[in-house]
Design a protein around this motif. Structure first.
Motif, short mmCIF file in Angstrom:
data_model
loop_
_atom_site.label_atom_id
_atom_site.label_comp_id
_atom_site.label_asym_id
_atom_site.label_seq_id
_atom_site.Cartn_x
_atom_site.Cartn_y
_atom_site.Cartn_z
N SER A 1 72.16 18.55 49.49
CA SER A 1 71.56 17.35 48.88
C SER A 1 71.90 17.33 47.40
CB SER A 1 70.05 17.33 49.09
OG SER A 1 69.44 18.42 48.41
N HIS A 2 71.84 16.14 46.81
CA HIS A 2 72.03 15.93 45.38
C HIS A 2 70.75 15.35 44.78
CE1 HIS A 2 76.27 16.76 45.66
NE2 HIS A 2 76.54 15.68 46.36
N ASP A 3 70.32 15.89 43.67
CA ASP A 3 69.26 15.30 42.86
C ASP A 3 69.91 14.72 41.61
OD1 ASP A 3 67.19 15.99 44.61
OD2 ASP A 3 67.03 17.99 43.72
N LEU A 4 70.04 13.42 41.56
CA LEU A 4 70.69 12.74 40.44
C LEU A 4 69.63 12.49 39.36
CD1 LEU A 4 73.28 11.45 39.33
CD2 LEU A 4 72.61 9.33 40.49
N GLU B 1 80.71 10.37 43.76
CA GLU B 1 81.39 11.31 44.64
C GLU B 1 80.72 12.68 44.58
OE1 GLU B 1 85.38 11.32 43.25
OE2 GLU B 1 85.92 9.46 44.30
N ASN B 2 80.94 13.45 45.63
CA ASN B 2 80.44 14.82 45.64
C ASN B 2 81.17 15.64 44.57
OD1 ASN B 2 78.57 14.62 47.86
ND2 ASN B 2 80.34 14.53 49.22
N ILE B 3 80.44 16.08 43.57
CA ILE B 3 81.04 16.89 42.52
C ILE B 3 81.12 18.35 42.94
CG2 ILE B 3 80.86 17.57 40.09
CD1 ILE B 3 81.41 14.62 40.55
N ALA C 1 86.21 16.71 56.13
CA ALA C 1 85.33 15.55 56.18
C ALA C 1 84.12 15.82 55.30
CB ALA C 1 84.89 15.27 57.62
N GLU C 2 83.53 14.74 54.77
CA GLU C 2 82.35 14.87 53.93
C GLU C 2 81.54 13.59 53.97
OE1 GLU C 2 82.99 14.83 49.65
OE2 GLU C 2 85.02 14.02 49.96
N SER C 3 80.22 13.72 53.74
CA SER C 3 79.36 12.55 53.59
C SER C 3 79.46 12.03 52.16
CB SER C 3 77.91 12.92 53.89
OG SER C 3 77.77 13.38 55.22
N ASP C 4 79.56 10.70 52.02
CA ASP C 4 79.67 10.08 50.71
C ASP C 4 78.28 9.64 50.25
OD1 ASP C 4 80.33 8.74 48.44
OD2 ASP C 4 81.76 7.36 49.39
N PRO C 5 77.81 10.12 49.10
CA PRO C 5 76.49 9.68 48.62
C PRO C 5 76.41 8.19 48.37
CG PRO C 5 77.26 11.62 47.42
CD PRO C 5 78.41 11.13 48.22
#
Length: 242
Positions: A138-141, A207-209, A199-203
């Motif tokens: 997960s990302h916390d922006l 982009e996924n850093i 493959a990757e999920s796009d937020p």
């Protein structure tokens, strides 16, 4: 005539003695060869478990990173091992446009092939490996800036925190490394990894850093790199003759 018979007798005796010595020496060589060929070396088979010292050291000296990795391998043939890693990472990334915290776990599995020919009673490795890996994260922006290419408008910034969870990524990687037995069944290792994102999920908004297990994505190139400093212990289960 008598002297001729004596000479023939002496020559015959010498010839027989030489023939006997030659035969005895040949037999000794044959025995030694059989003995050498019959020497059998027992190779240790078992589960080797360990961890990545590099991630633990980085966690103590880098305020923007924390993580750990557990690794294991099992010998299935003289030079072939099944191997895998399980880990967790948290990484804070701050640049001119993003302030984001990434966290998640990952798992990798594959094989290692030992290219090193050990001497008697040695059990070291110079190996080539292949892995497939997957991560959930997960990302916390925390805040971000939208860059505006039009000179008449200023860049837009926001401090509204957002969370993007349920993200996934899958990749393959090639590994080159060494493992040295420093004490009985205790190993120190070093490896380098070249990763290829599949493959990757796009937020969505960015982009996924950083992807746990895959590491930095290097501007959407789909290629990542990694390294590891490992310590591991083999639990010897049985031995096989080489």
């Amino acid at each position: 005539m008598k002297q001729q018979r004596i000479s023939i007798y002496i020559i015959s005796s010498i010839a027989c003695l030489l023939l006997f010595c030659f035969s005895a020496n040949a037999q000794n060589d044959s025995i030694a060869s059989v003995a050498n060929d019959s020497v059998k070396v027992k190779l240790k088979y078992g589960l080797r478990v360990g961890g990545d010292l590099g991630k633990l050291i980085r966690s103590t000296i880098d305020d923007d990173y924390s993580g750990f990795e557990i690794s294991a391998d099992y010998r299935i043939k003289r030079k072939l091992y099944i191997a895998g890693e399980l880990g967790y990472e948290e990484k804070k990334t701050v640049n001119d446009y993003l302030d984001v915290n990434t966290k998640g776990g990952y798992i990798k599995g594959g094989v290692d092939y030992n290219m090193y020919v050990n001497w008697l009673d040695m059990d070291n490795m110079i190996y080539f490996g292949f892995r497939v890996g997957g991560s959930t994260f997960s990302h916390d922006l925390n805040n971000y800036t939208v860059y505006n290419t039009t000179q008449y408008w200023n860049n837009f910034s926001s401090t509204e925190a957002r969370t993007y969870d349920g993200l996934t990524a899958f990749w393959s990687e090639i590994i080159l490394g060494i493992k040295v037995e420093v004490l009985t069944n205790l190993y120190l290792g070093l490896n380098a990894q070249l990763k290829f994102l599949v493959a990757e999920s796009d937020p969505g908004n960015f982009e996924n850093i950083y992807i746990p297990g895959f590491h930095k994505t290097y501007d959407s190139s789909g290629i990542g790199v990694g390294y590891g400093y490992t310590v591991s212990y083999r639990i010897p289960l049985y031995k096989k003759e080489k």
